[in-house]
Design a protein around this motif. Structure first.
Motif, PDB file in Angstrom:
ATOM      1  N   SER A  40       0.877  -1.065  -0.647  1.00 54.00           N
ATOM      2  CA  SER A  40      -0.057  -0.429   0.299  1.00 54.00           C
ATOM      3  C   SER A  40       1.016   1.172  -0.108  1.00 54.00           C
ATOM      4  N   ASP A  41       2.134   1.094   0.558  1.00 51.76           N
ATOM      5  CA  ASP A  41       3.204   2.448   0.344  1.00 51.76           C
ATOM      6  C   ASP A  41       3.661   3.099  -1.244  1.00 51.76           C
ATOM      7  N   ARG A  95       0.153   9.554   6.242  1.00 51.52           N
ATOM      8  CA  ARG A  95       1.981   8.743   6.470  1.00 51.52           C
ATOM      9  C   ARG A  95       2.155   7.857   5.256  1.00 51.52           C
ATOM     10  N   GLU A  96       2.058   7.973   3.869  1.00 47.50           N
ATOM     11  CA  GLU A  96       3.063   7.975   3.249  1.00 47.50           C
ATOM     12  C   GLU A  96       3.780   9.041   3.141  1.00 47.50           C
ATOM     13  N   LYS A  97       4.280  10.198   3.575  1.00 50.84           N
ATOM     14  CA  LYS A  97       4.752  11.466   3.617  1.00 50.84           C
ATOM     15  C   LYS A  97       5.990  11.323   5.199  1.00 50.84           C
ATOM     16  N   ILE A  98       4.844  10.817   6.004  1.00 49.96           N
ATOM     17  CA  ILE A  98       5.485  10.904   7.140  1.00 49.96           C
ATOM     18  C   ILE A  98       6.799   9.911   7.705  1.00 49.96           C
ATOM     19  N   ALA A  99       6.257   8.078   6.786  1.00 46.74           N
ATOM     20  CA  ALA A  99       7.140   7.036   6.882  1.00 46.74           C
ATOM     21  C   ALA A  99       8.487   7.524   5.845  1.00 46.74           C
ATOM     22  N   PHE A 100       8.419   7.717   4.801  1.00 43.09           N
ATOM     23  CA  PHE A 100       9.071   8.379   3.794  1.00 43.09           C
ATOM     24  C   PHE A 100       9.876   8.920   4.130  1.00 43.09           C
ATOM     25  N   LEU A 101       9.886  10.419   5.588  1.00 42.13           N
ATOM     26  CA  LEU A 101      11.152  10.940   6.143  1.00 42.13           C
ATOM     27  C   LEU A 101      11.701  10.567   6.837  1.00 42.13           C
ATOM     28  N   ILE A 102      10.639  10.164   7.992  1.00 43.15           N
ATOM     29  CA  ILE A 102      11.215   9.178   9.099  1.00 43.15           C
ATOM     30  C   ILE A 102      12.578   8.320   8.494  1.00 43.15           C
ATOM     31  N   ASN A 103      12.724   7.230   7.038  1.00 39.89           N
ATOM     32  CA  ASN A 103      13.367   6.727   6.724  1.00 39.89           C
ATOM     33  C   ASN A 103      14.554   7.356   5.880  1.00 39.89           C
ATOM     34  N   TYR A 180      10.179   2.187   8.282  1.00 36.57           N
ATOM     35  CA  TYR A 180       8.447   2.264   8.672  1.00 36.57           C
ATOM     36  C   TYR A 180       8.343   3.155   7.621  1.00 36.57           C
ATOM     37  N   THR A 181       6.645   2.090   7.164  1.00 37.60           N
ATOM     38  CA  THR A 181       5.873   2.097   6.689  1.00 37.60           C
ATOM     39  C   THR A 181       4.482   3.051   6.413  1.00 37.60           C
ATOM     40  N   ALA A 182       3.607   3.268   5.507  1.00 34.90           N
ATOM     41  CA  ALA A 182       2.584   3.400   6.073  1.00 34.90           C
ATOM     42  C   ALA A 182       1.121   3.407   5.861  1.00 34.90           C
ATOM     43  N   ALA A 183       1.518   1.801   5.334  1.00 40.12           N
ATOM     44  CA  ALA A 183       0.851   0.712   6.638  1.00 40.12           C
ATOM     45  C   ALA A 183       0.696   0.236   8.053  1.00 40.12           C
TER      46      ALA A 183
END
Length: 280
Positions: A40-41, A95-103, A180-183
């Protein structure tokens, strides 16, 4: 977070960490939610997953020597993040943005450490690592401080990011052995807070001494908890301190949460150990 994810997270929560058995990375990675498909990401984290699985142990310590000698997968992942068009990133959900930025923050930090030869004893020994060194991210040049302070902290009301951003120090929250992933984001962030607070670098409650000590991160960024966790009564200290204690109380045992609410203790911030979070 959408209501369905919030409900799912609530159903998955387990008993508080302090005074009970802390979670291990093995338990997290073997959980059904942790093994859910990442389909889903909108971005593929497989390369970063390989890096974390190979070079981070269950306690969150990093094998920097091993990563330094076998860095191709990390470098490939960093290049992939640079190739995401800015328009594509802007079209992602929160959620996708936050996961992407943390990673991105964690990957860039790892890369900054292994770019030093020999390895430094602390990230603070790398000149300009937070404010000067730039990384290509979704079509733009960003520093680590840009990612943390101008994007994640400024654009999202999500203080749990402080349990996920790892600045390569012993007193930082531990690095996960998975991206981290959005899902899985809501579940992962809740777990990260619990793991962090279960460690002596995150929270220490000494009832016999009427003393509570919390990470200096809660001091540096205390205002981040006020919008969602601010409370006028209960707990101890000023507005920022009460908000952080209110947040912490959600992730510990009911008995200790009640102790924090009563406020009959001295609140202190723990000294921060900037030594490299490396495997011994």
């Amino acid at each position: 977070m959408v209501k369905t994810l919030a409900l799912l997270s609530a159903l998955l929560l387990v008993s508080g960490c302090t005074g009970s058995l802390p979670f291990t990375q093995a338990e997290i990675n073997n959980s059904p939610t942790a093994n859910a498909e990442m389909g889903s990401d909108s971005f593929n984290y497989d390369d970063f997953a390989g890096v974390l699985k190979t070079h981070v142990n269950e306690q969150g310590w990093v094998d920097y020597e091993g990563l330094q000698s076998n860095r191709q997968q990390l470098d490939k992942f960093v290049v992939a993040m640079s190739q995401v068009p800015s328009g594509t990133y802007e079209g992602w959900n929160e959620r996708e943005k936050i996961a992407f930025l943390i990673n991105a923050y964690n990957a860039f930090t790892l890369q900054s450490i292994i770019d030093q030869d020999p390895l430094k004893k602390s990230i603070r020994e790398i000149p300009g690592v937070w404010k000067i060194r730039k990384f290509s991210l979704a079509g733009q040049e960003k520093t680590l401080d840009n990612i943390e302070h101008q994007i994640l902290r400024e654009k999202f009301n999500e203080p749990r990011i402080h349990a996920a951003l790892v600045c390569a120090a012993v007193s930082c929250p531990p690095l996960r052995t998975e991206p981290y992933t959005a899902a899985q984001l809501d579940f992962q962030l809740d777990e990260q807070v619990r793991i962090w607070l279960a460690r002596p670098q995150g929270l220490q409650i000494e009832r016999e001494r009427e003393k509570v000590s919390i990470s200096a991160i809660f001091d540096w960024f205390g205002e981040d908890w006020v919008p969602s966790y601010g409370v006028k009564e209960k707990f101890s200290g000023n507005e920022r301190q009460r908000a952080t204690l209110n947040f912490i109380s959600r992730y510990i045992s009911p008995v200790e949460a009640q102790y924090l609410e009563e406020g009959n203790y001295e609140l202190n911030y723990l000294d921060y150990d900037w030594s490299l979070n490396r495997q011994n």
